[in-house]
Design an enzyme around this catalytic site. Structure first.
Site, mmCIF file in Angstrom:
data_model
loop_
_atom_site.group_PDB
_atom_site.id
_atom_site.type_symbol
_atom_site.label_atom_id
_atom_site.label_comp_id
_atom_site.label_asym_id
_atom_site.label_seq_id
_atom_site.Cartn_x
_atom_site.Cartn_y
_atom_site.Cartn_z
ATOM 1 N N ARG A 12 26.116 28.609 2.752
ATOM 2 C CA ARG A 12 25.085 29.635 2.609
ATOM 3 C C ARG A 12 25.595 30.772 1.728
ATOM 4 O O ARG A 12 26.720 31.226 1.889
ATOM 5 C CB ARG A 12 24.711 30.165 3.989
ATOM 6 C CG ARG A 12 23.386 30.843 3.955
ATOM 7 C CD ARG A 12 22.795 30.979 5.319
ATOM 8 N NE ARG A 12 21.629 31.835 5.207
ATOM 9 C CZ ARG A 12 20.969 32.310 6.228
ATOM 10 N NH1 ARG A 12 21.346 32.029 7.438
ATOM 11 N NH2 ARG A 12 19.925 33.073 6.041
ATOM 12 N N HIS A 68 24.104 23.169 17.307
ATOM 13 C CA HIS A 68 25.258 23.933 16.837
ATOM 14 C C HIS A 68 24.776 25.337 16.513
ATOM 15 O O HIS A 68 23.836 25.506 15.757
ATOM 16 C CB HIS A 68 25.793 23.250 15.579
ATOM 17 C CG HIS A 68 27.111 23.780 15.129
ATOM 18 N ND1 HIS A 68 28.062 24.255 15.991
ATOM 19 C CD2 HIS A 68 27.641 23.874 13.892
ATOM 20 C CE1 HIS A 68 29.121 24.630 15.300
ATOM 21 N NE2 HIS A 68 28.890 24.412 14.024
ATOM 22 N N VAL A 126 36.955 22.258 4.555
ATOM 23 C CA VAL A 126 36.936 21.401 5.753
ATOM 24 C C VAL A 126 37.428 20.001 5.403
ATOM 25 O O VAL A 126 38.259 19.423 6.112
ATOM 26 C CB VAL A 126 35.520 21.325 6.377
ATOM 27 C CG1 VAL A 126 35.538 20.425 7.610
ATOM 28 C CG2 VAL A 126 35.008 22.708 6.751
ATOM 29 N N GLY A 171 33.675 15.343 0.369
ATOM 30 C CA GLY A 171 33.768 16.796 0.253
ATOM 31 C C GLY A 171 35.242 17.142 0.372
ATOM 32 O O GLY A 171 35.845 16.942 1.432
ATOM 33 N N ALA A 172 35.820 17.585 -0.748
ATOM 34 C CA ALA A 172 37.251 17.924 -0.743
ATOM 35 C C ALA A 172 37.437 19.430 -0.741
ATOM 36 O O ALA A 172 38.377 19.960 -1.314
ATOM 37 C CB ALA A 172 37.938 17.289 -1.951
ATOM 38 N N GLY A 173 36.519 20.131 -0.088
ATOM 39 C CA GLY A 173 36.617 21.589 0.023
ATOM 40 C C GLY A 173 37.530 21.965 1.178
ATOM 41 O O GLY A 173 38.466 21.225 1.514
HETATM 42 N N1 APR Z 1 29.235 14.705 -3.271
HETATM 43 C C1 APR Z 1 30.508 14.985 -2.940
HETATM 44 N N2 APR Z 1 30.942 16.229 -2.711
HETATM 45 C C2 APR Z 1 30.077 17.236 -2.864
HETATM 46 C C3 APR Z 1 28.722 17.018 -3.207
HETATM 47 C C4 APR Z 1 28.314 15.681 -3.420
HETATM 48 N N3 APR Z 1 27.070 15.390 -3.745
HETATM 49 N N4 APR Z 1 28.115 18.229 -3.253
HETATM 50 C C5 APR Z 1 29.032 19.166 -2.951
HETATM 51 N N5 APR Z 1 30.219 18.572 -2.703
HETATM 52 C C6 APR Z 1 31.495 19.187 -2.371
HETATM 53 C C7 APR Z 1 31.790 20.471 -3.122
HETATM 54 O O1 APR Z 1 32.218 20.204 -4.437
HETATM 55 C C8 APR Z 1 32.895 21.102 -2.262
HETATM 56 O O2 APR Z 1 34.179 20.728 -2.695
HETATM 57 O O3 APR Z 1 31.515 19.592 -0.998
HETATM 58 C C9 APR Z 1 32.622 20.508 -0.874
HETATM 59 C C10 APR Z 1 32.269 21.551 0.170
HETATM 60 O O4 APR Z 1 33.405 22.318 0.375
HETATM 61 P P1 APR Z 1 33.391 23.910 0.654
HETATM 62 O O5 APR Z 1 32.390 24.551 -0.259
HETATM 63 O O6 APR Z 1 34.805 24.352 0.671
HETATM 64 O O7 APR Z 1 32.751 24.013 2.126
HETATM 65 P P2 APR Z 1 33.517 23.793 3.509
HETATM 66 O O8 APR Z 1 33.994 25.101 4.015
HETATM 67 O O9 APR Z 1 34.465 22.670 3.398
HETATM 68 O O10 APR Z 1 32.282 23.373 4.441
HETATM 69 C C11 APR Z 1 31.643 22.135 4.259
HETATM 70 O O11 APR Z 1 31.077 21.911 6.556
HETATM 71 O O12 APR Z 1 31.362 23.343 8.331
HETATM 72 C C12 APR Z 1 30.460 22.850 7.386
HETATM 73 O O13 APR Z 1 28.886 24.669 7.032
HETATM 74 C C13 APR Z 1 29.945 23.934 6.470
HETATM 75 O O14 APR Z 1 28.216 22.620 5.457
HETATM 76 C C14 APR Z 1 29.521 23.144 5.271
HETATM 77 C C15 APR Z 1 30.530 21.983 5.265
#
Ligand code: APR
Length: 313
Positions: A83, A176, A14, A10-12
Site C-alpha cells: 500500500r 487478517h 518477505v 516475490g524476492a522482496g
Molecule cells: N511476479 C513476481 N514478482 C512480483 C510480481 C509478479 N507479477 N509483481 C511484483 N512482484 C515482486 C516485486 O518485484 C517485489 O520484489 O513482489 C515483491 C514484493 O516485495 P516487497 O515490495 O518487498 O513486499 P514485501 O514486504 O515482501 O511484502 C509482500 O506480503 O506481507 C505481505 O502485505 C505484504 O502483500 C505484501 C507481500
C-alpha cells in the site's frame, strides 16, 4: 530423490527472508522468482554464498521465469504491491488479484501437485483468488496470517508477564487484521487461562496491539512492512507440510460448513501435513467469538465478490 523443491514468488522483503529461512533449514531446495531482473538471481547467489559459513548445502536459484519451478512441492506467494499513498485499498486489491492469479496459473501448470501458501495481502481474498484460478482442492491453497497474528499475541503476552514465549499458547482466528478473532479460552500461559493471569483491561490492550501489529511496524519502518515474523510464520507452515508434522496451526482456508462458514476463506485451526490442510479442527467457540468469525467471513466474502470480475477462469 533430492530435497523437496520450494518456490518462493516475490524476492522482496518477505520473499527473500522466507528463502533464507528455508535454505538455512537445509532440507529444501529453493527457487526464488521475481519480475525484477537480477534481484532473485542476486539474492539467490548471496544466499548460496552464505552456505559454507552457515553450514547448508541446499540449493537456491533465482529466476525471472517459471521453468525452474517445475516439480515444486510447495510455493509461497509473496508477490504484489504494498500500500502506498494515493493507492486505495481497492486499487491494491485489483492489482494484487491480477498478479496473484497470473502467478498461481504459472506455478500450477508446472507443478500440478503443488501446495500454495499465500502471503500477499489482502490475505484472505488472495487465497480465494489463487484457489479459484488454480482450481486446486481447498486443502492445497492456504494463507499465512493466523500463525503471524498468534505469534504477535504470544510475544506481547510473554513480555507483559515476563515469561518465556515457549510457555504461551494462543490461537488467533478470523481474517487478517481488523477482523481477527483471538480465542480467549484457548489462550493459555503454562496451561493456565490468560484471564487468570491478567485483568481484563490489560488483556484488551494486548488484543488491540495485536490487531494493529502490522500497522505499528509500518509506522516505525516508514518504507515497508513487517517481514521477519511473516517469513518465520510462512517457513513454519512449509516445514509442517513437508515434514508431515500434523501441526495444528491457524491458517486461512476455504471453509465448507465448518464454523458455520460456507464457501468463504477465513482463518481457522488447521491440521497441516503432507496433504496440506488435512483437516479443519473445530473448536468450541463462545457465542461472541462465533459471531466475530461470521462477521470476518462476511467482510471477506464482500471483497471476494468485488474481485470476481477480474478473474479469468
Ligand atoms: N511476479 C513476481 N514478482 C512480483 C510480481 C509478479 N507479477 N509483481 C511484483 N512482484 C515482486 C516485486 O518485484 C517485489 O520484489 O513482489 C515483491 C514484493 O516485495 P516487497 O515490495 O518487498 O513486499 P514485501 O514486504 O515482501 O511484502 C509482500 O506480503 O506481507 C505481505 O502485505 C505484504 O502483500 C505484501 C507481500
Amino acid at each position: 530423490m533430492g530435497r523437496p523443491k520450494v518456490t518462493v514468488v516475490g524476492a522482496g522483503n518477505v520473499g527473500g527472508t522466507t528463502a533464507q529461512r528455508l535454505v538455512e533449514k537445509n532440507c529444501y531446495d529453493v527457487v526464488l522468482v521475481d519480475i525484477v531482473e537480477g534481484v532473485p538471481q542476486g539474492k539467490a547467489l548471496d544466499l548460496s554464498q552464505a552456505g559454507p559459513v552457515c553450514g547448508y548445502d541446499a540449493k537456491v536459484v533465482g529466476s525471472n521465469g517459471y521453468a525452474e519451478t517445475q516439480g515444486s512441492s510447495v510455493a509461497v506467494i509473496t508477490s504484489g504491491v504494498p500500500r502506498k499513498p494515493g493507492l486505495s485499498r481497492d486499487d491494491l486489491l485489483a492489482t494484487n488479484a491480477k498478479i496473484v492469479q497470473t502467478v498461481a496459473r504459472e506455478l500450477v501448470s508446472r507443478s500440478p501437485e503443488v501446495i500454495l501458501i499465500m502471503v500477499t495481502n489482502p490475505l484472505d481474498v488472495m487465497v480465494h483468488v489463487a484457489q479459484r484460478v488454480s482450481k486446486l482442492p481447498n486443502q492445497r491453497v492456504l494463507g499465512m496470517a493466523g500463525v503471524l497474528d498468534s505469534a504477535r499475541f504470544r510475544s506481547f503476552i510473554a513480555a507483559e508477564l515476563d515469561v518465556s514465549v515457549h510457555d504461551v499458547q494462543a490461537m488467533v482466528l478470523g481474517g487478517h487484521g481488523d477482523s481477527m478473532v483471538p480465542v480467549m479460552r484457548y489462550t493459555t500461559v503454562a496451561g493456565r487461562p490468560l484471564s487468570e493471569w491478567l485483568p481484563k483491561d490489560r488483556l484488551e490492550a494486548m488484543i488491540k496491539r495485536t490487531r494493529d501489529g502490522g500497522a505499528e511496524i509500518v509506522n516505525l519502518l516508514k518504507t515497508g512492512s513487517a517481514f521477519y515474523a511473516p517469513s518465520a510464520a510462512a517457513a513454519e507452515m512449509v516445514e509442517a507440510i513437508l515434514k508431515d508434522q500434523k501441526r495444528v496451526l491457524p491458517c486461512a482456508v476455504r471453509c465448507e460448513g465448518e464454523y458455520g462458514v460456507n464457501g468463504v476463506v477465513v482463518g481457522v485451526p488447521v491440521k497441516l501435513g503432507r496433504g496440506g490442510a488435512e483437516a479443519i479442527v473445530e473448536y468450541d467457540l463462545a457465542p461472541d467469538e462465533r459471531a466475530a468469525l461470521a462477521r470476518s467471513a462476511e467482510a471477506v466474502a464482500e471483497l471476494c465478490g468485488a474481485v470476481e470480475r477480474l478473474l479469468v477462469l
